[in-house]
Design a protein around this motif. Structure first.
Motif, short mmCIF file in Angstrom:
data_model
loop_
_atom_site.label_atom_id
_atom_site.label_comp_id
_atom_site.label_asym_id
_atom_site.label_seq_id
_atom_site.Cartn_x
_atom_site.Cartn_y
_atom_site.Cartn_z
N VAL A 205 -10.27 -7.91 40.53
CA VAL A 205 -10.11 -6.80 41.47
C VAL A 205 -10.11 -7.32 42.91
N LYS A 206 -9.15 -6.85 43.71
CA LYS A 206 -9.07 -7.24 45.11
C LYS A 206 -9.98 -6.38 45.97
N MET A 207 -10.53 -6.97 47.02
CA MET A 207 -11.32 -6.20 47.97
C MET A 207 -10.43 -5.16 48.64
N GLY A 208 -10.94 -3.93 48.73
CA GLY A 208 -10.19 -2.85 49.36
C GLY A 208 -9.23 -2.13 48.43
N ALA A 209 -9.18 -2.54 47.16
CA ALA A 209 -8.28 -1.89 46.21
C ALA A 209 -8.68 -0.43 46.00
N PRO A 210 -7.75 0.53 46.10
CA PRO A 210 -8.10 1.95 45.90
C PRO A 210 -8.56 2.20 44.46
N TRP A 211 -9.59 3.02 44.32
CA TRP A 211 -10.14 3.29 43.00
C TRP A 211 -9.12 3.99 42.10
N PHE A 212 -8.32 4.91 42.66
CA PHE A 212 -7.38 5.65 41.83
C PHE A 212 -6.31 4.73 41.23
N GLN A 213 -6.08 3.57 41.87
CA GLN A 213 -5.09 2.64 41.34
C GLN A 213 -5.64 1.76 40.23
N ILE A 214 -6.92 1.39 40.33
CA ILE A 214 -7.47 0.45 39.35
C ILE A 214 -8.18 1.13 38.18
N LYS A 215 -8.48 2.44 38.32
CA LYS A 215 -9.29 3.09 37.29
C LYS A 215 -8.56 3.19 35.95
N GLY A 216 -7.23 3.23 35.99
CA GLY A 216 -6.49 3.35 34.74
C GLY A 216 -5.96 2.03 34.20
N GLN A 217 -6.20 0.95 34.92
CA GLN A 217 -5.68 -0.35 34.49
C GLN A 217 -6.56 -0.98 33.43
N GLU A 218 -5.94 -1.84 32.64
CA GLU A 218 -6.68 -2.57 31.62
C GLU A 218 -6.90 -4.01 32.09
N TYR A 219 -8.12 -4.51 31.87
CA TYR A 219 -8.49 -5.86 32.28
C TYR A 219 -8.97 -6.64 31.06
N PRO A 220 -8.98 -7.98 31.15
CA PRO A 220 -9.44 -8.80 30.02
C PRO A 220 -10.86 -8.46 29.57
N GLU A 221 -11.67 -7.96 30.49
CA GLU A 221 -13.01 -7.50 30.12
C GLU A 221 -13.35 -6.25 30.91
N LYS A 222 -14.33 -5.51 30.46
CA LYS A 222 -14.66 -4.23 31.08
C LYS A 222 -15.18 -4.43 32.51
N ILE A 223 -14.69 -3.61 33.44
CA ILE A 223 -15.16 -3.61 34.82
C ILE A 223 -16.16 -2.47 34.98
N TYR A 224 -17.36 -2.78 35.42
CA TYR A 224 -18.39 -1.76 35.64
C TYR A 224 -18.32 -1.30 37.09
N VAL A 225 -18.11 -0.01 37.29
CA VAL A 225 -17.84 0.54 38.62
C VAL A 225 -18.96 1.48 39.03
N PHE A 226 -19.39 1.38 40.30
CA PHE A 226 -20.48 2.22 40.81
C PHE A 226 -20.11 2.80 42.18
N SER A 227 -20.58 4.02 42.43
CA SER A 227 -20.52 4.59 43.77
C SER A 227 -21.57 3.91 44.64
N SER A 228 -21.37 3.97 45.96
CA SER A 228 -22.33 3.36 46.89
C SER A 228 -23.68 4.05 46.80
N ASN A 229 -24.72 3.28 46.53
CA ASN A 229 -26.08 3.79 46.41
C ASN A 229 -26.90 3.27 47.59
N TYR A 230 -26.75 3.93 48.74
CA TYR A 230 -27.32 3.40 49.98
C TYR A 230 -28.85 3.37 49.97
N ALA A 231 -29.46 4.31 49.27
CA ALA A 231 -30.93 4.30 49.18
C ALA A 231 -31.42 3.03 48.48
N LEU A 232 -30.74 2.65 47.42
CA LEU A 232 -31.10 1.43 46.68
C LEU A 232 -30.87 0.19 47.54
N TYR A 233 -29.72 0.14 48.23
CA TYR A 233 -29.39 -1.05 49.01
C TYR A 233 -30.37 -1.22 50.18
#
Length: 423
Positions: free
Chosen positions: A48-76
């Motif tokens: 995955v490239k930095m800055g890649a739009p989520w709507f473009q990559i969410k439907g793509q297939e990759y060699p392994e599963k990509i785990y995606v998270f929303s920004s959790n600012y409280a945790l960071y």
């Protein structure tokens, strides 16, 4: 000597920290409203490239599963505080540069141990304390420490720790020769393109440029970078951060706002947060402004953006005053029939106290017990026991930031503390 400690892939590392099943897996973190990729684990970088739009990559297939998270600012934020505390325990004189970076004063360290041995000890302490891995770069200037930290990630043989010392100029020259000019601290892509046209493509090329030529054709800031690359320290350690000159609280909406009442709720929330930040800085403001804007990219919609504000007769840090100005300013610039995508509240013209010379005929008098009320309000909201907010903020608003892939608040919510199971 300066040091720079930087957490590796900070946001993605925080997401994997409390999920052992994600160790070594591709993890990416999305921006506000789940817009685009802003952080990637080392494994995810090859997919995955930095800055890649989520709507473009969410439907793509990759060699392994990509785990995606929303920004959790409280945790960071929570994990950032833990990392910075761990660094301060080993190096008392420090300067926090960003949420995951801290400059360190290493003066006299070499009288006790080798710089790189110290760096590895520091790295181990942070890992043992927080579970996060930092890279450590060291050099006679802040800029060289930054370059060393960059190289500690690029060159695996250094195992995350690299020291550039005056006694080993060959190592410094080799690093600068291999560092692209756009990777230098303070040199962005735009400046790098101009430097490339002059044949300056690496950090070594820039270090050999004449400082006066750089100052005349670019800026005194870039001249300072040249001097720092040559080992001349021009940027001191700032243990106390400079006072802010402005506070801005703004967000893009999860859903477009089309009604004035919804916009009032949003501005009320932003004004409340801006006032909290203002009190945290122990400052009073004398000017409050706000802005609203539609999307400049919306199809078949005419862009509209506007700003309004007010100079206060009395400096304030009272949330009620700031909300009042925001509401009155909105009345001046609100246009019906628009689909607004963003709004914000800005505070400036700061003073360290709320004292001001009053006119005998002034109608605006200071609110009674304002400071005590705000202190009680902040105390409740920061206690973790509950929250008090203004009714104008609303309760369940559809326009709030989208975070559909949000992880748990592992460190800031008693109900979401990680559970350890022993079998």
């Amino acid at each position: 000597m300066f040091g720079l400690a930087d957490v590796n892939s900070f946001y993605a590392s925080c997401e994997a920290l409390f999920r052992p099943d994600l160790r070594g897996k591709p993890v990416v973190v999305l921006s506000n409203n789940d817009g685009c990729v802003i952080a990637r684990s080392a494994t995810a970088k090859k997919y995955v490239k930095m800055g890649a739009p989520w709507f473009q990559i969410k439907g793509q297939e990759y060699p392994e599963k990509i785990y995606v998270f929303s920004s959790n600012y409280a945790l960071y934020h929570s994990m950032s505080q833990r990392v910075m505390t761990a660094l301060e325990e080993i190096t008392p004189r420090v300067e926090q540069y960003s949420i995951d970076e801290m400059f360190l004063d290493l003066t006299g360290i070499d009288g006790c141990e080798n710089f790189e041995d110290f760096g590895r000890r520091l790295r181990k302490h942070v890992l043992d304390t927080t579970g996060l891995t930092v890279g450590v770069g060291m050099g006679p200037t802040k800029t060289l420490a930054k370059s060393a930290q960059w190289a500690s990630k690029e060159w695996k043989q250094f195992r995350g720790v690299l020291a550039l010392t005056p006694s080993n100029p060959k190592r410094t020259t080799t690093l600068l020769e291999n560092q692209p000019v756009e990777e230098i601290w303070g040199v962005g892509r735009r400046i790098a393109k101009r430097l490339n046209l002059l044949g300056i493509e690496s950090a070594l090329h820039l270090s050999r440029a004449h400082p006066k030529f750089i100052r005349d054709n670019f800026s005194v800031v870039l001249e300072r970078t040249v001097r720092e690359l040559n080992g001349e320290s021009c940027i001191p350690l700032e243990e106390l951060p400079p006072a802010k000159q402005q506070i801005v609280c703004s967000r893009s909406f999860g859903e477009r706002i089309t009604t004035k009442s919804a916009m009032q709720q949003a501005l009320c929330q932003y004004a409340t947060r801006a006032a909290e930040k203002l009190r945290g800085e122990r400052q009073y403001c004398r000017h409050v402004s706000m802005f609203i804007q539609t999307s400049p990219h919306a199809h078949n919609e005419i862009y509209y953006g506007n700003t309004a504000g007010m100079k206060l007769s009395l400096p304030t840090q009272d949330t009620r005053e700031i909300i009042d100005v925001a509401m009155k300013s909105l009345d001046q610039i609100w246009l019906e029939g628009k689909r607004y995508m963003k709004a914000g509240v800005m505070l400036d013209d700061f003073t360290p106290n709320g004292v001001s010379q009053l006119n005998l005929f002034d109608e605006n008098q200071p609110r009674a017990n304002s400071e005590k009320l705000m202190k009680v309000l902040d105390g409740i909201n920061q206690s973790g026991l509950g929250n008090v907010w203004f009714a104008g903020q609303g309760v369940d608003t559809e326009w709030k930031m989208k975070r559909e892939l949000l992880s748990n608040a592992w460190t800031t919510n008693w109900n979401e503390i990680p559970v350890a199971r022993v079998y």
